[in-house]
Design a protein around this motif. Structure first.
Motif, PDB file in Angstrom:
ATOM      1  N   HIS A 130       0.870  -1.159  -0.116  1.00 61.01           N
ATOM      2  CA  HIS A 130       0.287   0.111  -0.169  1.00 61.01           C
ATOM      3  C   HIS A 130       0.773   1.182   0.132  1.00 61.01           C
ATOM      4  CE1 HIS A 130      -3.735   2.497   1.406  1.00 61.01           C
ATOM      5  NE2 HIS A 130      -2.704   3.316   2.032  1.00 61.01           N
ATOM      6  N   HIS A 151       2.185  10.609   5.398  1.00 53.52           N
ATOM      7  CA  HIS A 151       0.952   9.775   5.206  1.00 53.52           C
ATOM      8  C   HIS A 151       0.788   8.652   5.935  1.00 53.52           C
ATOM      9  CE1 HIS A 151      -2.061   7.827   3.143  1.00 53.52           C
ATOM     10  NE2 HIS A 151      -1.288   6.493   3.307  1.00 53.52           N
ATOM     11  N   GLU A 183      -6.737   6.249  -1.282  1.00 54.65           N
ATOM     12  CA  GLU A 183      -6.654   5.059  -0.311  1.00 54.65           C
ATOM     13  C   GLU A 183      -6.866   3.750  -1.179  1.00 54.65           C
ATOM     14  OE1 GLU A 183      -4.526   5.209   2.500  1.00 54.65           O
ATOM     15  OE2 GLU A 183      -4.511   7.252   1.316  1.00 54.65           O
ATOM     16  N   HIS A 242       1.524   4.510  -2.840  1.00 55.12           N
ATOM     17  CA  HIS A 242       1.706   6.107  -2.478  1.00 55.12           C
ATOM     18  C   HIS A 242       3.298   6.627  -3.151  1.00 55.12           C
ATOM     19  CE1 HIS A 242      -1.874   6.354  -0.572  1.00 55.12           C
ATOM     20  NE2 HIS A 242      -1.324   5.650   0.681  1.00 55.12           N
TER      21      HIS A 242
HETATM   22 ZN   LIG Z   1      -2.674   4.913   2.443  1.00 56.97          ZN
END
Ligand SMILES: [Zn+2]
Length: 294
Positions: A94, A115, A128, A98
């Motif tokens: 994840h 973040h 997200e 980003h």
């Molecule tokens: Zn995130």
């Protein structure tokens, strides 16, 4: 945001992840830290037990022009021997989303605050969800997973085997398998006593069988009650297409058999239901069509 626009953004994030895995020639199970290492010295990662503060964090240090990726190791005590926990792997994937997705990276480089992220598939915010889509594809890249997923129709048993092979969590593997499936199938999420969403495979939509929401099929009531009472275990039932989907008066589709596999996921607050059906029931028997034509 328009559902179709969001869908195409999530797909684009997944394709970006596929391309990185291909470029680095990684094989399953994918090591997300190998991807971190490939970005040295602009990206560095470190793990620690951050308790309930966050699962992952990506920070940009302007003075050094460097990104730091932190991941929570609190799940590692429950990991299989010699393996990183699937949730930790997803978190790193994840945060890599980003880092690699251009508009995410640009945003991080502009602002002062790092973040932070929590959990998988728990948020409705599109950026997200893009990072989640990226993570799901990092762990189960299309070119590696698609041929395995499509050896047969999906079942919970097969998904668990595939999840094991890719060291992905059963939940992320379920979403990924449905999105890669060449068979008509779907995953539904029941929350607050009703179906809140249904995520379909492409062939299901091609057949004219569409997601529905805000209803409760009668078969689902007992598994939902069990789930609420903490008795939730995996269970199975047989239903019809009309119990779950929108078929817009195409009555031929209404009585097609649907196998329902109920999967309680406590941390998600959701009862997942894998919905599968026989391909020949949905699309007819190709040989018969052949005979009709000649
Ligand atoms: Zn995130």
């Amino acid at each position: 945001m328009e559902w179709k626009a969001e869908k195409s953004r999530l797909a684009a994030a997944g394709r970006e992840a596929d391309a990185i895995v291909s470029r680095l020639r990684l094989v399953a199970p994918i090591d997300p830290l190998a991807i971190v290492r490939s970005e040295k010295p602009f990206l560095r990662a470190g793990g620690g037990d951050f308790g309930d503060r966050y699962d992952g964090m990506l920070e940009y240090h302007k003075s050094k022009n460097r990104f730091l990726l932190f991941y929570n190791t609190k799940y590692e005590s429950e990991a299989l021997p010699g393996r990183m926990h699937t949730r930790t792997r997803f978190t790193i994937g994840h945060e890599l989303g980003h880092y690699f997705l251009n508009h995410h990276r640009a945003c991080l480089m502009r602002r002062k605050h790092p973040h932070m992220s929590r959990g998988e598939f728990l948020t409705d915010v599109v950026v997200e969800r893009e990072a989640d889509s990226f993570a799901a594809s990092i762990l189960m890249p299309t070119h590696l997973a698609r041929p395995i997923v499509n050896k047969a129709e999906l079942s919970l048993h097969r998904i668990c085997e595939i999840a094991e092979q890719f060291n992905a969590s059963p939940v992320s593997a379920t979403f990924r398998c449905v999105s890669l499936s060449d068979f008509p199938c779907a995953i539904a999420g029941i929350r607050n006593g009703k179906v809140e969403w249904i995520f379909p495979s492409e062939p299901l939509l091609k057949a004219g069988i569409y997601p529905n929401r805000d209803f409760m099929p009668s078969n689902a009531r007992e598994p939902w009650n069990d789930y609420q009472n903490g008795l939730g275990d995996v269970s199975e039932a047989e239903g019809w297409v009309q119990d779950w989907f929108n078929i817009y008066d195409n009555e031929d589709l209404a009585k097609i058999h649907v196998t329902e596999e109920y999967i309680p996921v406590n941390w998600m607050g959701t009862l997942l239901v894998l919905l599968t059906m026989d391909e020949s029931d949905v699309f007819g028997d190709e040989e018969e069509e052949f005979e009709d034509e000649y």
